[in-house]
Design a protein around this motif. Structure first.
Motif, short mmCIF file in Angstrom:
data_model
loop_
_atom_site.label_atom_id
_atom_site.label_comp_id
_atom_site.label_asym_id
_atom_site.label_seq_id
_atom_site.Cartn_x
_atom_site.Cartn_y
_atom_site.Cartn_z
N ASN A 6 0.86 -1.17 0.00
CA ASN A 6 0.00 0.00 0.00
C ASN A 6 0.90 1.23 0.00
N VAL B 50 -2.97 -2.34 10.33
CA VAL B 50 -2.69 -1.18 9.49
C VAL B 50 -2.03 -0.12 10.38
N GLU B 51 -0.85 0.34 9.98
CA GLU B 51 -0.09 1.30 10.78
C GLU B 51 0.08 2.61 10.02
N SER B 52 -0.05 3.70 10.79
CA SER B 52 0.16 5.04 10.25
C SER B 52 0.79 5.91 11.33
N PHE C 294 -8.35 7.00 10.95
CA PHE C 294 -7.08 7.56 11.42
C PHE C 294 -7.21 9.06 11.67
N THR D 284 -8.62 5.60 6.42
CA THR D 284 -8.11 6.97 6.46
C THR D 284 -9.01 7.86 7.32
N ARG E 275 0.24 4.21 1.13
CA ARG E 275 0.06 5.14 2.25
C ARG E 275 0.33 4.52 3.62
N TYR E 276 -0.02 3.25 3.79
CA TYR E 276 0.07 2.62 5.10
C TYR E 276 0.92 1.37 5.07
N LYS E 277 1.45 1.01 6.24
CA LYS E 277 2.11 -0.28 6.40
C LYS E 277 1.01 -1.25 6.81
N GLU F 11 -2.53 2.83 14.97
CA GLU F 11 -2.72 1.58 14.22
C GLU F 11 -4.14 1.08 14.41
#
Length: 83
Positions: free
Chosen positions: A9, A27-29, A65, A62, A11-13, A33
């Motif tokens: 992705n 999902v990490e940002s 987040f 998104t 945008r995110y890990k 997460e």
């Protein structure tokens, strides 16, 4: 928790894990997460999980987040940790 693979992705890990008879999408940002779990018997395998991570799902992530960040900032200000 066993790491199965990373889901690409821009945008995110996004990592896919297996633990306790569940698949876990993490999902990490930055500071935040989100995790989503599904029982293994609900899907045919890890490949099917990847189809879940589509554009509408990423858009929803998104928004969450953004909301998490907003709520955290308000709490920091309210408790005079951030000025």
């Amino acid at each position: 928790m066993r790491h199965i693979k990373d889901i690409p992705n821009n945008r995110y890990k996004i990592g896919l894990y297996q633990w306790n008879n569940k698949y876990i999408i993490k999902v990490e940002s930055g500071l935040y997460e989100q995790t989503y779990k599904i029982e293994q018997y609900e899907v045919s395998g890890p490949e099917e999980i990847e189809t879940v991570v589509d554009d509408p799902f990423i858009e929803a992530i998104t928004e969450k987040f953004d909301s998490m960040h907003h709520d955290f900032q308000l709490s920091l200000k309210r408790n005079e940790i951030l000025f």
